[in-house]
Design an enzyme around this catalytic site. Structure first.
Site, PDB file in Angstrom:
ATOM      1  N   SER A 119       2.696  73.427  81.774  1.00 58.17           N
ATOM      2  CA  SER A 119       2.029  72.121  81.820  1.00 58.17           C
ATOM      3  C   SER A 119       0.539  72.249  81.559  1.00 58.17           C
ATOM      4  O   SER A 119      -0.139  71.255  81.350  1.00 58.17           O
ATOM      5  CB  SER A 119       2.168  71.494  83.207  1.00 58.17           C
ATOM      6  OG  SER A 119       3.483  71.500  83.634  1.00 58.17           O
ATOM      7  N   HIS A 140       6.286  71.459  75.478  1.00 59.10           N
ATOM      8  CA  HIS A 140       6.116  70.860  76.807  1.00 59.10           C
ATOM      9  C   HIS A 140       6.933  69.573  76.918  1.00 59.10           C
ATOM     10  O   HIS A 140       6.635  68.576  76.263  1.00 59.10           O
ATOM     11  CB  HIS A 140       4.629  70.603  77.070  1.00 59.10           C
ATOM     12  CG  HIS A 140       4.363  70.073  78.434  1.00 59.10           C
ATOM     13  ND1 HIS A 140       3.452  69.091  78.707  1.00 59.10           N
ATOM     14  CD2 HIS A 140       4.938  70.386  79.644  1.00 59.10           C
ATOM     15  CE1 HIS A 140       3.461  68.831  79.993  1.00 59.10           C
ATOM     16  NE2 HIS A 140       4.352  69.598  80.583  1.00 59.10           N
ATOM     17  N   GLU A 152       5.461  67.602  73.652  1.00 55.68           N
ATOM     18  CA  GLU A 152       4.177  68.082  73.132  1.00 55.68           C
ATOM     19  C   GLU A 152       4.425  69.477  72.555  1.00 55.68           C
ATOM     20  O   GLU A 152       4.922  70.357  73.266  1.00 55.68           O
ATOM     21  CB  GLU A 152       3.141  68.181  74.264  1.00 55.68           C
ATOM     22  CG  GLU A 152       2.668  66.844  74.809  1.00 55.68           C
ATOM     23  CD  GLU A 152       1.621  66.988  75.929  1.00 55.68           C
ATOM     24  OE1 GLU A 152       0.725  66.149  76.006  1.00 55.68           O
ATOM     25  OE2 GLU A 152       1.716  67.942  76.743  1.00 55.68           O
ATOM     26  N   ASN A 190      -0.963  65.504  80.503  1.00 53.00           N
ATOM     27  CA  ASN A 190      -1.473  65.879  81.827  1.00 53.00           C
ATOM     28  C   ASN A 190      -2.994  65.756  81.920  1.00 53.00           C
ATOM     29  O   ASN A 190      -3.531  65.520  82.998  1.00 53.00           O
ATOM     30  CB  ASN A 190      -1.028  67.292  82.197  1.00 53.00           C
ATOM     31  CG  ASN A 190       0.415  67.300  82.652  1.00 53.00           C
ATOM     32  OD1 ASN A 190       0.937  66.278  83.067  1.00 53.00           O
ATOM     33  ND2 ASN A 190       1.073  68.434  82.561  1.00 53.00           N
TER      34      ASN A 190
END
Ligand code: CAA
Length: 284
Positions: A119, A140, A152, A190
């Site tokens: 992450s 991701h 991602e 994130n």
């Protein structure tokens, strides 16, 4: 190289979803965690998830059996020698990931791609731990993996175009829409989500509202499917703290300092839904 065999290492919350969607997409999947018990738990989760799809008549019982038959289970890293793509989804700990990438590099066939579902951790650093840095990439996924449409794809500075193309095409075969991301702490989602969740925690910490009201306000006021504290419990407070700490260290900016309440809860072993306690109590 056409990807046929996908290995997934680390079958926690994210890994289990990746195994399921890879098998549903028709890949041969090898799934691995550190113990037989963890594998059994993951297998039961996938059976339950596919069972729900059968109940809703989205797939037939024989489709479910075919998907389950696509998944092989192991606890030995050496079994990953013939995989085309290996996706690492172990706990968010940089030392453990660096060590694992060094090991996988020795085990995996020379043209295999090594991907990480991290992450926040530097994909470039993981690539540098291998003798094939150009074949290392970030993939991701988002929780719950079978539902969330985004992937991602993160290029380390060493990642070559061929690896990026294969990861993107594989992500699309897994039913995801892909965004291309530069390797920078916490990537896109994130980077934007964590300050929001952290601020919600500070709002609670400072007594501005109750957990229920903070979540209700954000759900109704922002049209989010989950409130930020509910979402934090859902993702895992240990993971969120690890990501915030990486961002704080990487950017040196106090806006990424983790809320003390988050740190305390993690120290208490309150990781959210997965441990039965976080901002809410799930044991009752
Ligand atoms: N596995 C498979 N399917 C699931 C599921 C799971 N774990 N959870 C829910 N679903 C499915 C349900 O079966 C249902 O499917 P149908 O519509 O086909 O019937 C659908 O998702 C909706 O579920 P529910 O009706 O039970 O509940 P809901 O409408 O409240 O949706 C939710 C649940 C999809 C989780 C929704 O609350 C949501 O989108 N929450 C936000 C999730 C989010 O933001 N995730 C990203 C977190 S950040 C992250 O993951 C990155 C990181 O690195 C930290």
């Amino acid at each position: 190289m056409a990807i046929q065999k996908i290995g997934v290492l680390g079958i926690g919350q994210m890994g289990v979803g990746i195994v399921q969607i890879a098998a549903q997409a028709g890949f041969d999947v090898l799934a691995s965690d550190i113990s037989e018990e963890k594998n059994q738990k993951a297998k039961a989760k996938i059976e339950k998830s596919l069972g729900r799809l059968v109940e809703k008549e989205k797939i037939s019982a024989s489709d479910r059996d075919n998907v389950l038959a696509k998944i092989k289970w192991t606890t030995a890293n050496k079994d990953f020698a013939d995989q085309d793509l290996i996706i690492e989804a172990i706990t968010e700990n940089v030392e453990a990931k660096v060590k694992l990438f060094g090991e996988l590099d020795k085990i995996a066939k020379s043209d295999a791609i090594l991907a990480t579902n991290t992450s926040s951790i530097s994909v470039t650093r993981l690539a540098a731990a291998t003798g094939r840095p150009e074949k290392v990439i970030g993939m991701h996924f988002f929780n719950p993996v079978p539902v969330m449409k985004l992937l991602e794809v993160i290029r380390a500075v060493q990642t070559d175009d061929a690896t990026f193309k294969i990861a993107t095409e594989t992500g699309e075969k897994l039913g995801k829409q892909v965004v291309s991301v530069k390797d920078s702490a916490a990537f896109i989602v994130n980077r934007t989500l964590l300050p929001f969740l952290n601020e919600a925690m500070f709002t609670l910490y400072e007594g501005i509202g109750s957990a229920e009201d903070i979540d209700k306000a954000c759900k109704l006021g922002l049209n989010h499917p989950m409130g930020p504290l509910e979402l934090a419990d859902f993702v895992g407070l240990d993971t969120l703290l690890a990501v915030l700490d990486v961002m704080y260290k990487e950017f040196g900016d106090t806006k990424y300092r983790a809320c003390p309440l988050l740190r305390k809860y993690v120290e208490a072993g309150w990781y959210g839904r997965k441990t039965g306690r976080g901002f809410y109590n799930y044991q009752a």
